[in-house]
Design a protein around this motif. Sequence first.
Motif, PDB file in Angstrom:
ATOM      1  N   PHE A 145       0.805  -1.213   0.000  1.00 14.42           N
ATOM      2  CA  PHE A 145       0.000   0.000   0.000  1.00 14.42           C
ATOM      3  C   PHE A 145       0.840   1.266   0.000  1.00 14.42           C
ATOM      4  O   PHE A 145       0.395   2.296  -0.494  1.00 14.42           O
ATOM      5  CB  PHE A 145      -0.990  -0.005   1.161  1.00 14.42           C
ATOM      6  N   GLU A 146       2.054   1.206   0.516  1.00 15.75           N
ATOM      7  CA  GLU A 146       2.914   2.392   0.489  1.00 15.75           C
ATOM      8  C   GLU A 146       3.245   2.766  -0.954  1.00 15.75           C
ATOM      9  O   GLU A 146       3.265   3.931  -1.315  1.00 15.75           O
ATOM     10  CB  GLU A 146       4.188   2.167   1.302  1.00 15.75           C
ATOM     11  N   ARG A 147       3.464   1.766  -1.775  1.00 16.10           N
ATOM     12  CA  ARG A 147       3.731   2.013  -3.200  1.00 16.10           C
ATOM     13  C   ARG A 147       2.521   2.685  -3.846  1.00 16.10           C
ATOM     14  O   ARG A 147       2.653   3.624  -4.621  1.00 16.10           O
ATOM     15  CB  ARG A 147       4.041   0.688  -3.900  1.00 16.10           C
ATOM     16  N   PHE A 148       1.318   2.221  -3.493  1.00 17.46           N
ATOM     17  CA  PHE A 148       0.110   2.816  -4.057  1.00 17.46           C
ATOM     18  C   PHE A 148      -0.139   4.215  -3.496  1.00 17.46           C
ATOM     19  O   PHE A 148      -0.639   5.081  -4.198  1.00 17.46           O
ATOM     20  CB  PHE A 148      -1.101   1.905  -3.845  1.00 17.46           C
ATOM     21  N   ARG A 149       0.231   4.438  -2.245  1.00 16.58           N
ATOM     22  CA  ARG A 149       0.111   5.780  -1.679  1.00 16.58           C
ATOM     23  C   ARG A 149       0.962   6.758  -2.492  1.00 16.58           C
ATOM     24  O   ARG A 149       0.517   7.855  -2.829  1.00 16.58           O
ATOM     25  CB  ARG A 149       0.545   5.808  -0.212  1.00 16.58           C
ATOM     26  N   ILE A 150       2.179   6.335  -2.834  1.00 18.95           N
ATOM     27  CA  ILE A 150       3.072   7.187  -3.621  1.00 18.95           C
ATOM     28  C   ILE A 150       2.472   7.446  -5.005  1.00 18.95           C
ATOM     29  O   ILE A 150       2.450   8.592  -5.475  1.00 18.95           O
ATOM     30  CB  ILE A 150       4.475   6.550  -3.727  1.00 18.95           C
ATOM     31  N   LEU A 153      -6.720   7.678  -1.122  1.00 21.35           N
ATOM     32  CA  LEU A 153      -5.727   7.953  -0.075  1.00 21.35           C
ATOM     33  C   LEU A 153      -6.350   7.825   1.315  1.00 21.35           C
ATOM     34  O   LEU A 153      -5.724   7.303   2.240  1.00 21.35           O
ATOM     35  CB  LEU A 153      -5.118   9.348  -0.282  1.00 21.35           C
ATOM     36  N   HIS A 154      -7.584   8.257   1.445  1.00 20.71           N
ATOM     37  CA  HIS A 154      -8.293   8.110   2.723  1.00 20.71           C
ATOM     38  C   HIS A 154      -8.505   6.625   3.046  1.00 20.71           C
ATOM     39  O   HIS A 154      -8.346   6.213   4.197  1.00 20.71           O
ATOM     40  CB  HIS A 154      -9.623   8.854   2.683  1.00 20.71           C
ATOM     41  N   ARG A 155      -8.829   5.827   2.029  1.00 16.59           N
ATOM     42  CA  ARG A 155      -9.019   4.389   2.266  1.00 16.59           C
ATOM     43  C   ARG A 155      -7.726   3.726   2.716  1.00 16.59           C
ATOM     44  O   ARG A 155      -7.752   2.813   3.538  1.00 16.59           O
ATOM     45  CB  ARG A 155      -9.582   3.704   1.013  1.00 16.59           C
ATOM     46  N   ILE A 156      -6.589   4.191   2.190  1.00 19.12           N
ATOM     47  CA  ILE A 156      -5.304   3.654   2.665  1.00 19.12           C
ATOM     48  C   ILE A 156      -5.151   3.974   4.145  1.00 19.12           C
ATOM     49  O   ILE A 156      -4.791   3.111   4.944  1.00 19.12           O
ATOM     50  CB  ILE A 156      -4.120   4.213   1.845  1.00 19.12           C
ATOM     51  N   SER A 157      -5.462   5.211   4.504  1.00 16.38           N
ATOM     52  CA  SER A 157      -5.326   5.634   5.906  1.00 16.38           C
ATOM     53  C   SER A 157      -6.243   4.867   6.838  1.00 16.38           C
ATOM     54  O   SER A 157      -5.859   4.531   7.960  1.00 16.38           O
ATOM     55  CB  SER A 157      -5.616   7.131   6.039  1.00 16.38           C
ATOM     56  N   ASP A 158      -7.469   4.581   6.388  1.00 17.72           N
ATOM     57  CA  ASP A 158      -8.403   3.904   7.293  1.00 17.72           C
ATOM     58  C   ASP A 158      -8.402   2.385   7.156  1.00 17.72           C
ATOM     59  O   ASP A 158      -9.193   1.693   7.800  1.00 17.72           O
ATOM     60  CB  ASP A 158      -9.820   4.483   7.187  1.00 17.72           C
ATOM     61  N   GLY A 159      -7.514   1.863   6.298  1.00 15.90           N
ATOM     62  CA  GLY A 159      -7.352   0.411   6.211  1.00 15.90           C
ATOM     63  C   GLY A 159      -8.346  -0.305   5.309  1.00 15.90           C
ATOM     64  O   GLY A 159      -8.429  -1.530   5.349  1.00 15.90           O
ATOM     65  N   THR A 160      -9.091   0.428   4.486  1.00 21.98           N
ATOM     66  CA  THR A 160     -10.060  -0.221   3.598  1.00 21.98           C
ATOM     67  C   THR A 160      -9.613  -0.216   2.143  1.00 21.98           C
ATOM     68  O   THR A 160     -10.370  -0.648   1.271  1.00 21.98           O
ATOM     69  CB  THR A 160     -11.447   0.451   3.713  1.00 21.98           C
ATOM     70  N   ARG A 169      -4.878  -4.684 -10.975  1.00 20.27           N
ATOM     71  CA  ARG A 169      -5.954  -3.704 -11.184  1.00 20.27           C
ATOM     72  C   ARG A 169      -5.623  -2.402 -10.466  1.00 20.27           C
ATOM     73  O   ARG A 169      -5.843  -1.311 -10.994  1.00 20.27           O
ATOM     74  CB  ARG A 169      -7.289  -4.256 -10.707  1.00 20.27           C
ATOM     75  N   LEU A 170      -5.098  -2.509  -9.254  1.00 19.69           N
ATOM     76  CA  LEU A 170      -4.704  -1.308  -8.508  1.00 19.69           C
ATOM     77  C   LEU A 170      -3.566  -0.573  -9.215  1.00 19.69           C
ATOM     78  O   LEU A 170      -3.492   0.654  -9.165  1.00 19.69           O
ATOM     79  CB  LEU A 170      -4.315  -1.667  -7.075  1.00 19.69           C
ATOM     80  N   GLU A 171      -2.677  -1.320  -9.868  1.00 24.38           N
ATOM     81  CA  GLU A 171      -1.599  -0.672 -10.622  1.00 24.38           C
ATOM     82  C   GLU A 171      -2.164   0.121 -11.797  1.00 24.38           C
ATOM     83  O   GLU A 171      -1.666   1.192 -12.121  1.00 24.38           O
ATOM     84  CB  GLU A 171      -0.599  -1.714 -11.111  1.00 24.38           C
TER      85      GLU A 171
END
Length: 121
Positions: free
Chosen positions: A4-9, A77-84, A99-101
């Motif tokens: 998820f850190e990669r996706f956050r970036i 980005l909010h979903r990353i923060s809240d774990g969803t 798919r996320l990529e």
Amino acid sequence: MADFERFRILLEEERGRKLALLPALRADISAANAARQDSNVDDEHDPEGATIAFELSQASALLNQSSAGLAEVEAALHRISDGTYGVCAVCGGPIAEGRLEARAWTLYCIEHSGAGRRHGR
């Protein structure tokens, strides 16, 4: 489990691109509006008026699209923060990393990828 850190970036980079684009689109809209106000001709019968109307319409559509895209990125980005993040909004299953990529802001797994269109997203 996805990195998820990669996706956050990736999402933060996309947010930056969209934030940089919005002022340019607003400036285009302002310029088209100014050109329209400076013109005392009927848009319908003046070729230049039609061009101004088209440019205004196009810039407005791009602004709306970019604003909506920015909202999707910020929601991801909010979903990353809240774990969803990475969880399909329809079935609750994991969204494939591939798919996320491709669409890091997606709410849906590939099986439910049409759900957003059916619900106006």
